[in-house]
Structure formats: structure tokens, C-alpha cells
Scaffold this motif. Structure first.
Motif, PDB file in Angstrom:
ATOM      1  N   ILE A 297     -13.809  13.257  31.339  1.00  0.00           N
ATOM      2  CA  ILE A 297     -14.244  12.910  32.688  1.00  0.00           C
ATOM      3  C   ILE A 297     -13.824  11.487  33.027  1.00  0.00           C
ATOM      4  O   ILE A 297     -13.291  11.209  34.116  1.00  0.00           O
ATOM      5  CB  ILE A 297     -15.766  13.077  32.817  1.00  0.00           C
ATOM      6  CG1 ILE A 297     -16.162  14.546  32.621  1.00  0.00           C
ATOM      7  CG2 ILE A 297     -16.260  12.555  34.163  1.00  0.00           C
ATOM      8  CD1 ILE A 297     -17.652  14.758  32.443  1.00  0.00           C
ATOM      9  N   LEU A 298     -14.062  10.570  32.100  1.00  0.00           N
ATOM     10  CA  LEU A 298     -13.712   9.172  32.336  1.00  0.00           C
ATOM     11  C   LEU A 298     -12.205   9.003  32.515  1.00  0.00           C
ATOM     12  O   LEU A 298     -11.755   8.286  33.410  1.00  0.00           O
ATOM     13  CB  LEU A 298     -14.201   8.317  31.173  1.00  0.00           C
ATOM     14  CG  LEU A 298     -13.844   6.833  31.323  1.00  0.00           C
ATOM     15  CD1 LEU A 298     -15.101   5.978  31.400  1.00  0.00           C
ATOM     16  CD2 LEU A 298     -12.965   6.350  30.184  1.00  0.00           C
ATOM     17  N   ALA A 299     -11.401   9.687  31.689  1.00  0.00           N
ATOM     18  CA  ALA A 299      -9.957   9.544  31.770  1.00  0.00           C
ATOM     19  C   ALA A 299      -9.436   9.985  33.132  1.00  0.00           C
ATOM     20  O   ALA A 299      -8.587   9.316  33.739  1.00  0.00           O
ATOM     21  CB  ALA A 299      -9.292  10.355  30.653  1.00  0.00           C
ATOM     22  N   ARG A 300      -9.944  11.098  33.644  1.00  0.00           N
ATOM     23  CA  ARG A 300      -9.496  11.581  34.947  1.00  0.00           C
ATOM     24  C   ARG A 300      -9.815  10.558  36.033  1.00  0.00           C
ATOM     25  O   ARG A 300      -8.964  10.245  36.884  1.00  0.00           O
ATOM     26  CB  ARG A 300     -10.172  12.915  35.249  1.00  0.00           C
ATOM     27  CG  ARG A 300      -9.685  13.572  36.548  1.00  0.00           C
ATOM     28  CD  ARG A 300     -10.426  14.879  36.810  1.00  0.00           C
ATOM     29  NE  ARG A 300     -10.200  15.832  35.740  1.00  0.00           N
ATOM     30  CZ  ARG A 300     -11.165  16.358  34.992  1.00  0.00           C
ATOM     31  NH1 ARG A 300     -12.440  16.020  35.211  1.00  0.00           N
ATOM     32  NH2 ARG A 300     -10.887  17.231  34.046  1.00  0.00           N
ATOM     33  N   ALA A 301     -11.024  10.009  35.992  1.00  0.00           N
ATOM     34  CA  ALA A 301     -11.415   9.034  37.008  1.00  0.00           C
ATOM     35  C   ALA A 301     -10.620   7.736  36.882  1.00  0.00           C
ATOM     36  O   ALA A 301     -10.224   7.135  37.894  1.00  0.00           O
ATOM     37  CB  ALA A 301     -12.911   8.752  36.903  1.00  0.00           C
ATOM     38  N   MET A 302     -10.370   7.309  35.665  1.00  0.00           N
ATOM     39  CA  MET A 302      -9.605   6.074  35.459  1.00  0.00           C
ATOM     40  C   MET A 302      -8.177   6.234  35.960  1.00  0.00           C
ATOM     41  O   MET A 302      -7.613   5.305  36.552  1.00  0.00           O
ATOM     42  CB  MET A 302      -9.616   5.694  33.980  1.00  0.00           C
ATOM     43  CG  MET A 302     -10.981   5.282  33.451  1.00  0.00           C
ATOM     44  SD  MET A 302     -11.460   3.601  33.861  1.00  0.00           S
ATOM     45  CE  MET A 302     -10.590   2.688  32.576  1.00  0.00           C
ATOM     46  N   ARG A 303      -7.568   7.383  35.731  1.00  0.00           N
ATOM     47  CA  ARG A 303      -6.206   7.614  36.216  1.00  0.00           C
ATOM     48  C   ARG A 303      -6.154   7.492  37.744  1.00  0.00           C
ATOM     49  O   ARG A 303      -5.181   7.002  38.305  1.00  0.00           O
ATOM     50  CB  ARG A 303      -5.715   9.002  35.798  1.00  0.00           C
ATOM     51  CG  ARG A 303      -5.577   9.236  34.319  1.00  0.00           C
ATOM     52  CD  ARG A 303      -4.630   8.265  33.659  1.00  0.00           C
ATOM     53  NE  ARG A 303      -4.273   8.700  32.304  1.00  0.00           N
ATOM     54  CZ  ARG A 303      -3.908   7.887  31.343  1.00  0.00           C
ATOM     55  NH1 ARG A 303      -3.860   6.581  31.569  1.00  0.00           N
ATOM     56  NH2 ARG A 303      -3.569   8.340  30.147  1.00  0.00           N
TER      57      ARG A 303
END
Length: 338
Positions: free
Chosen positions: A196-202
């Protein structure tokens, strides 16, 4: 992944260096020099790796400011510009954290590695990072104002869902917006939280590199593209097969990557990471079993190695094709019986 907006030193394979200690628990300076040279003498790692002095894995909570400065001096002397060096800046007060960051800048580091405050219940086990992000954010801003260097985070906090031990998404994005010098985010998260965090950070912080920590998830992180580099203590004990695995995944050779992963590397990492309260002592046991440091002990109150941990890690290292340098008598003498 390709992202030209990343800072030049962000997308690297940083190792959180363990700290060699003598029998009296003083810093083993020759041993630290040997450990740094080990990384420099690995051409594949030297080409894209980096070193972190005074991380959590390196006794950061139990060193004086003077000791941290000495550790960093040694690492900088040995690295001699051949590999980026980041400096952990943890201290018990914000004022000393700033002074530690200034020490690091004076010694010429390429970036600082910031760790959340610890100590009082208010800033340790009871901190609500979503409602009160300033508890850590203000300390980061104080360091940033003092040294103006690239910042890499160690976002460990009290466990929550779905993040595990990682800083939740809302404060994470706030930190990245308000501190442009944050260029690398160590992903200390539970698997679902990482995704979840990776998608938002991208989408919302594309210039901040995702630097993976939990090596037992590297196969999945590489497969999903949510792997820009690492900040991990696992390089201390499994450098060669980890490089082989990463190279195979980057080459899209899934057959070769699975062969390495399933042959024993996954099992080794899974045991090392199985209990958060034993993580750092297990890093050190494994590094010692390889013969890279002379003692597996850490400074109390860090726990002592247990005999059953030494035996199990020895088996798992061998299972992953990693040579063990310690003799049975040494292993028996080093382990505390349960």
C-alpha cells in the motif's frame, strides 16, 4: 525501476553495519576496519552498495557521542570515497541528535540516517504518529536545518495495521512533502503495508527511493517493482547469494532467481526475521558464524546469543550455500542455554 528523479545516492544497496566488539564490549576497531574492507573487496557490491555507520544494528542506542564519531571516522577512512557512507544520528535528545548530525557532516558523509526518538513512554511505545507526527518530524527538521544533507529514514514505530512496525502512510507522505532532503525511505513494513505504501509513494512522493529492509520479502518486492535498493542488516551475513538473487531478478531470469531463493536463502532470512526482539542479535550471530567479526555479543541490555539460535543459524547458512567459519567448540562457548 527507472526513475531519473531519484537522488544520485538514493538507489543503492546500503548495508546497516553491525559493530564488532571486543570481549570487554569495547569497540573492536581493527575488526570494524576488516568488516568495511570485506564490502569494499566485493566488486559487485562495491559498484552499487553503500555503508551505514551507527545504525540500529550497530549498537546506536548504546554508544556515546564520542564512540559514534570514532566509528564513523573508521568507516570513512576505510571507505575513502569508494562507496557512499551514511551516518546514523540517533541520540537521546534532539539537541544531541543535531550535534551528532554536525559531527557526521564534518567527517564528510554523503547523507544522514535518521531514527525516531526513544526513551520516554510519550515518544516510544505510546507515540501516535498519525495524530502527532511532529514528535519525530520536528527532530528531522532540526537536523536538516543544521546540515542540509540527503536524509534516509528508519521509520520504525509501534505496531499498527496494516503497516506492522513501519510509520503509517499519512505521516510518511507529510514527512516527504515537508522535508525535500528526504531521498530514501527504509521500508520496515509488514508485507501488505509495504504494498500500500509503495503504491502511494510512487504516486505522491516519486522522488523518494523505496529502500527495502526485510530480506525475507526481497523476492516479492523485486517481482512487484517496489524495490529501489536496500537498507538492510542482512548484507552482513548473506551478501553473495543475495547479490546473485537480485541480479537474476533484475535480468528477469525467474528460474534462476527461484532456484537461489528456494535453495535456502528464503529459509535463512525467515528465521533471522521471525522474532523482532531477536533480529539484531541474529544478524550478529550469523555475521560471526561467517568469520567476519570476532564476537557475536552486543552491549547489554541487548540480549545474548542463545545456543539454539547459533545451531539453527549455522544449519541455515550451510543450507543456503554459505560457508561457516566457526568451530563447534566456539559455537558451544558462545551460546547461552535457554
Amino acid at each position: 525501476m527507472s526513475n531519473t528523479s531519484f537522488h544520485p545516492i538514493a538507489r543503492r544497496l546500503y548495508t546497516a553495519l553491525v559493530l564488532p566488539l571486543r570481549d570487554d564490549l569495547g569497540i573492536d576497531e581493527p575488526g570494524l576496519r576488516r568488516l568495511v574492507r570485506y564490502y569494499l573487496q566485493q566488486p559487485r557490491f562495491a559498484a552499487e552498495g553503500g555503508l551505514i555507520a551507527n545504525p540500529e544494528a550497530g549498537e546506536a542506542f548504546y554508544l556515546t557521542r564520542e564512540e559514534k564519531r570514532r566509528v564513523l571516522e573508521i568507516v570513512m577512512e576505510e571507505a575513502a570515497g569508494r562507496m557512499p557512507v551514511l551516518a546514523g544520528t540517533f541520540a537521546w535528545t534532539t539537541a544531541e541528535t543535531v550535534q551528532t548530525a554536525l559531527d557526521a557532516k564534518a567527517l564528510g558523509v554523503q547523507g544522514i540516517f535518521v531514527v525516531p526518538p526513544a526513551g520516554s513512554m510519550d515518544v516510544a511505545i505510546a507515540w501516535d504518529s498519525v495524530r502527532y507526527p511532529e514528535v519525530w518530524l520536528d527532530q528531522i527538521k532540526a537536523q536538516d536545518a543544521a546540515v542540509d544533507l540527503p536524509i534516509f529514514t528508519h521509520p520504525i514505530t509501534n505496531a499498527s495495521q496494516p503497516w506492522g512496525l513501519g510509520l503509517p502512510l499519512e505521516p510518511t507522505l507529510k514527512f516527504c512533502r515537508e522535508v525535500p532532503n528526504i531521498v530514501g525511505w527504509k521500508t520496515t513494513y509488514a508485507y501488505q503495508g509495504h504494498r500500500i505504501l509503495a503504491r502511494a509513494m510512487r504516486e505522491q512522493a516519486p522522488g523518494v527511493a523505496l529502500l527495502c529492509s526485510s530480506a525475507h520479502f526481497f523476492h516479492e518486492y523485486l517481482a512487484s517493482g517496489n524495490f529501489d535498493g536496500t537498507i538492510s542488516g542482512s548484507w552482513n551475513y548473506a551478501l553473495e547469494p543475495m547479490l546473485d538473487h537480485i541480479e537474476a531478478m533484475r535480468a528477469n531470469d525467474l528460474v534462476a532467481a527461484r532456484r537461489i531463493w528456494d535453495a535456502g536463502l528464503a529459509r535463512l532470512h525467515e528465521y533471522i526475521y521471525a522474532e523482532p526482539g531477536r533480529l539484531h542479535v541474529r544478524y550478529k550471530i550469523a555475521t560471526w558464524l561467517r568469520g567476519l567479526i570476532e564476537s557475536p555479543r552486543m552491549r547489554p541490555p541487548m540480549p545474548e546469543p542463545r545456543a539454539e539460535e547459533i545451531r539453527r543459524i549455522e544449519q541455515l547458512l550451510r543450507g543456503a550455500g554459505i560457508e561457516v567459519a566457526r568451530e563447534p567448540a566456539q559455537m558451544a562457548a558462545a551460546g547461552r542455554q535457554a
